[in-house]
Design an enzyme around this catalytic site. Sequence first.
Site, PDB file in Angstrom:
ATOM      1  N   ASP A  97       0.873  -1.178   0.000  1.00 45.44           N
ATOM      2  CA  ASP A  97       0.000   0.000   0.000  1.00 45.44           C
ATOM      3  C   ASP A  97       0.914   1.233   0.000  1.00 45.44           C
ATOM      4  O   ASP A  97       1.355   1.680  -1.059  1.00 45.44           O
ATOM      5  CB  ASP A  97      -0.890  -0.100   1.251  1.00 45.44           C
ATOM      6  CG  ASP A  97      -1.951   0.978   1.345  1.00 45.44           C
ATOM      7  OD1 ASP A  97      -2.223   1.623   0.339  1.00 45.44           O
ATOM      8  OD2 ASP A  97      -2.517   1.180   2.436  1.00 45.44           O
ATOM      9  N   LEU A 102       6.858  -2.888   3.652  1.00 44.08           N
ATOM     10  CA  LEU A 102       7.821  -3.596   2.812  1.00 44.08           C
ATOM     11  C   LEU A 102       9.222  -3.010   2.947  1.00 44.08           C
ATOM     12  O   LEU A 102      10.202  -3.762   3.056  1.00 44.08           O
ATOM     13  CB  LEU A 102       7.354  -3.556   1.352  1.00 44.08           C
ATOM     14  CG  LEU A 102       8.222  -4.320   0.368  1.00 44.08           C
ATOM     15  CD1 LEU A 102       8.394  -5.780   0.796  1.00 44.08           C
ATOM     16  CD2 LEU A 102       7.611  -4.259  -1.032  1.00 44.08           C
ATOM     17  N   ASP A 153      -7.622  -9.196   5.890  1.00 46.00           N
ATOM     18  CA  ASP A 153      -8.712  -9.040   6.855  1.00 46.00           C
ATOM     19  C   ASP A 153      -9.214  -7.610   6.964  1.00 46.00           C
ATOM     20  O   ASP A 153      -8.575  -6.668   6.494  1.00 46.00           O
ATOM     21  CB  ASP A 153      -8.218  -9.450   8.251  1.00 46.00           C
ATOM     22  CG  ASP A 153      -7.336  -8.371   8.889  1.00 46.00           C
ATOM     23  OD1 ASP A 153      -6.407  -7.895   8.209  1.00 46.00           O
ATOM     24  OD2 ASP A 153      -7.597  -7.984  10.042  1.00 46.00           O
TER      25      ASP A 153
HETATM   26  P1  5GP Z   1       1.824  -0.489   3.792  1.00 42.35           P
HETATM   27  O1  5GP Z   1       2.863  -0.542   4.873  1.00 42.35           O
HETATM   28  O2  5GP Z   1       2.360  -0.806   2.415  1.00 42.35           O
HETATM   29  O3  5GP Z   1       1.045   0.790   3.846  1.00 42.35           O
HETATM   30  O4  5GP Z   1       0.757  -1.571   4.165  1.00 42.35           O
HETATM   31  C1  5GP Z   1       0.981  -2.918   4.035  1.00 42.35           C
HETATM   32  C2  5GP Z   1       0.041  -3.686   4.939  1.00 42.35           C
HETATM   33  O5  5GP Z   1      -1.143  -2.936   5.200  1.00 42.35           O
HETATM   34  C3  5GP Z   1      -0.405  -4.967   4.293  1.00 42.35           C
HETATM   35  O6  5GP Z   1       0.480  -6.016   4.563  1.00 42.35           O
HETATM   36  C4  5GP Z   1      -1.778  -5.162   4.914  1.00 42.35           C
HETATM   37  O7  5GP Z   1      -1.660  -5.821   6.146  1.00 42.35           O
HETATM   38  C5  5GP Z   1      -2.284  -3.759   5.150  1.00 42.35           C
HETATM   39  N1  5GP Z   1      -3.142  -3.281   4.051  1.00 42.35           N
HETATM   40  C6  5GP Z   1      -2.868  -2.308   3.152  1.00 42.35           C
HETATM   41  N2  5GP Z   1      -3.889  -2.158   2.286  1.00 42.35           N
HETATM   42  C7  5GP Z   1      -4.821  -3.066   2.652  1.00 42.35           C
HETATM   43  C8  5GP Z   1      -6.103  -3.412   2.114  1.00 42.35           C
HETATM   44  O8  5GP Z   1      -6.627  -2.887   1.131  1.00 42.35           O
HETATM   45  N3  5GP Z   1      -6.755  -4.414   2.768  1.00 42.35           N
HETATM   46  C9  5GP Z   1      -6.254  -5.055   3.860  1.00 42.35           C
HETATM   47  N4  5GP Z   1      -6.995  -6.016   4.409  1.00 42.35           N
HETATM   48  N5  5GP Z   1      -5.051  -4.758   4.374  1.00 42.35           N
HETATM   49  C10 5GP Z   1      -4.333  -3.768   3.773  1.00 42.35           C
END
Ligand code: 5GP
Length: 170
Positions: A97, A102, A153
């Site tokens: 996201d 990551l 989830d």
């Molecule tokens: P980032 O650190 O890239 O913002 O977010 C990564 C994590 O956020 C993912 O591994 C997941 O757990 C959660 N996440 C981000 N977008 C979504 C989404 O659309 N749905 C869900 N269920 N989790 C998300």
Amino acid sequence: MKTLISADRIAARVAELGAAVTRDYAGKELVLVCVLKGSFVFAADLARAIGLPLRIEFLGVQSYGDGTVSSGEARITLDIAHPLAGWHVLLVEDIVDTGLTLSFLLETLSSRHPASLKVCSLLHKPARQRIPVAIDYLGFTLQDAFVVGYGLDHAGLHRNLPHIGVMDRQ
Ligand code: 5GP
């Protein structure tokens, strides 16, 4: 909630990703690092689509609370006991996201001196990415929407849906 990606489409894409990984890692000592909890379903299917001997390790990371907005923080909740030094590590993620989780994981795992470190993510939301991180193997690109199912989830629920569904951001 409506279906965004059907179980059949997911299965077809996972088979393609598995074939690509099989080709690229032939003859190498491969470890899949399944990032819990969200990628447990994807990692289980991907592992069975890869026609190579491999190890699977599990890494617990928490980046979101129970809402649908990133807290901007990530922390390890379950670490890998086995050393990664000298192994070809493929990090299996459910979704990228903002890229914060990551980039945190890549930094953490690269300090363990793997022979190589690449990323396979089922989903990517490029419009929301804040930190540039390369995804070596990608399932599907999404618009900005909060998705659930196939391991993902909302407040702990919906991980068992066989498809990816879309929810309104709350
Ligand atoms: P980032 O650190 O890239 O913002 O977010 C990564 C994590 O956020 C993912 O591994 C997941 O757990 C959660 N996440 C981000 N977008 C979504 C989404 O659309 N749905 C869900 N269920 N989790 C998300």
